[in-house]
Scaffold this active site. Sequence first.
Site, PDB file in Angstrom:
ATOM      1  N   LYS A   1      52.832 -13.536  15.860  1.00 57.16           N
ATOM      2  CA  LYS A   1      51.280 -13.218  15.876  1.00 57.16           C
ATOM      3  C   LYS A   1      50.421 -14.271  15.253  1.00 57.16           C
ATOM      4  CE  LYS A   1      51.920  -9.285  13.650  1.00 57.16           C
ATOM      5  NZ  LYS A   1      53.565  -9.181  13.658  1.00 57.16           N
TER       6      LYS A   1
ATOM      7  N   ARG B   1      57.877 -16.579   1.362  1.00 55.36           N
ATOM      8  CA  ARG B   1      57.101 -15.198   1.344  1.00 55.36           C
ATOM      9  C   ARG B   1      58.418 -14.131   1.064  1.00 55.36           C
ATOM     10  NH1 ARG B   1      53.944 -13.646   6.741  1.00 55.36           N
ATOM     11  NH2 ARG B   1      54.794 -11.536   6.131  1.00 55.36           N
TER      12      ARG B   1
ATOM     13  N   ARG C   1      47.631  -1.431  12.001  1.00 55.18           N
ATOM     14  CA  ARG C   1      48.959  -1.083  11.975  1.00 55.18           C
ATOM     15  C   ARG C   1      49.423   0.245  12.098  1.00 55.18           C
ATOM     16  NH1 ARG C   1      50.633  -6.344   9.679  1.00 55.18           N
ATOM     17  NH2 ARG C   1      52.679  -6.781   9.554  1.00 55.18           N
TER      18      ARG C   1
ATOM     19  N   ARG D   1      61.159  -3.537   7.519  1.00 53.04           N
ATOM     20  CA  ARG D   1      59.710  -3.734   8.173  1.00 53.04           C
ATOM     21  C   ARG D   1      59.747  -3.677   9.790  1.00 53.04           C
ATOM     22  NH1 ARG D   1      58.839  -9.853   6.733  1.00 53.04           N
ATOM     23  NH2 ARG D   1      57.044  -9.778   7.821  1.00 53.04           N
TER      24      ARG D   1
ATOM     25  N   ARG E   1      62.087 -18.428   8.800  1.00 51.75           N
ATOM     26  CA  ARG E   1      60.722 -18.772   7.884  1.00 51.75           C
ATOM     27  C   ARG E   1      60.798 -18.602   6.688  1.00 51.75           C
ATOM     28  NH1 ARG E   1      55.753 -14.922   9.929  1.00 51.75           N
ATOM     29  NH2 ARG E   1      56.677 -13.221   8.355  1.00 51.75           N
TER      30      ARG E   1
HETATM   31  O1  C5P Z   1      50.663  -9.231   9.088  1.00 49.79           O
HETATM   32  P1  C5P Z   1      51.752  -9.574   7.902  1.00 49.79           P
HETATM   33  O2  C5P Z   1      53.121  -9.609   8.746  1.00 49.79           O
HETATM   34  O3  C5P Z   1      51.207 -11.121   7.559  1.00 49.79           O
HETATM   35  O4  C5P Z   1      51.661  -8.793   6.755  1.00 49.79           O
HETATM   36  C1  C5P Z   1      52.803  -8.875   5.668  1.00 49.79           C
HETATM   37  C2  C5P Z   1      52.799  -7.578   4.956  1.00 49.79           C
HETATM   38  O5  C5P Z   1      51.399  -7.246   4.596  1.00 49.79           O
HETATM   39  C3  C5P Z   1      53.400  -6.516   5.781  1.00 49.79           C
HETATM   40  O6  C5P Z   1      54.596  -6.442   6.038  1.00 49.79           O
HETATM   41  C4  C5P Z   1      52.777  -5.299   5.142  1.00 49.79           C
HETATM   42  O7  C5P Z   1      53.587  -4.948   4.161  1.00 49.79           O
HETATM   43  C5  C5P Z   1      51.481  -5.692   4.721  1.00 49.79           C
HETATM   44  N1  C5P Z   1      50.350  -5.281   5.743  1.00 49.79           N
HETATM   45  C6  C5P Z   1      50.104  -4.128   5.632  1.00 49.79           C
HETATM   46  N2  C5P Z   1      49.086  -3.403   6.487  1.00 49.79           N
HETATM   47  C7  C5P Z   1      48.335  -4.206   7.342  1.00 49.79           C
HETATM   48  C8  C5P Z   1      48.698  -5.879   7.398  1.00 49.79           C
HETATM   49  C9  C5P Z   1      49.702  -6.258   6.534  1.00 49.79           C
HETATM   50  O8  C5P Z   1      50.633  -3.068   4.907  1.00 49.79           O
HETATM   51  N3  C5P Z   1      47.430  -3.947   8.185  1.00 49.79           N
HETATM   52 MG    MG Z   2      51.334 -12.697  10.117  1.00 48.33          MG
END
Ligand code: C5P
Ligand code: MG
Length: 190
Positions: A14, A134, A89, A146, A128
């Site tokens: 994404k 991260r 989400r 996740r 990654r």
């Molecule tokens: O979108 P991304 O993978 O970068 O998000 C990293 C982490 O941030 C997710 O695994 C989650 O813990 C948190 N997150 C969330 N709600 C969102 C976006 C991100 O809890 N809408």
């Molecule tokens: Mg991302």
Amino acid sequence: MMHLILFGPPGAGKGTQAQLLVDHFKFLHLSTGDLLRGEIAAKTELGLQAKKFIDAGELVPDETVIGMIKNLIDRICTVPGVIYDGFPRTVAQAIALDNMLTECKEGITALLSLEVPHDELVKRLLIRGESSGRTDDADVATIENRITVYGEKTQPLINHYTQLGKYHPIEGVGSIEEISTRLINKVKTL
Ligand code: C5P
Ligand code: MG
């Protein structure tokens, strides 16, 4: 105006693809993950709270994430297009976004869903993790959690947007350029 949700499980690409779409169409890139990591880096109260959830591979509560988007609503409602990356989400987040956009007479144009098999996701995230630093990419258990949370809380959004006729699956395996071309071609048809 275009409001495009770039959707898919962790590791689907994404962030990478959102950036390429933004470069191509000059839309606003709205990554809630990046915003949350920014809050953590700045050691804000919000960041401190969010870190616990992120490190465990869990979702940050809806109110927090929806609040961050609300803070940006004036920009969201006036730019030519927005790529939502990692948001919404949950169904609650999707409904909140739909309502905020309705208030400025806008709406979601499409949900572009990057489809990638499970084993490929884990492989990509571990790679990654070697360079990104991260914490949530560092070990298989957190990565698997996740992906499980995605299945339970995020995947139901596909239903939500299918009912609205806005769900568009995109093959998410291939080279970065191939996938980007698929996305750009799809967006041109919307
Ligand atoms: O979108 P991304 O993978 O970068 O998000 C990293 C982490 O941030 C997710 O695994 C989650 O813990 C948190 N997150 C969330 N709600 C969102 C976006 C991100 O809890 N809408
Ligand atoms: Mg991302």
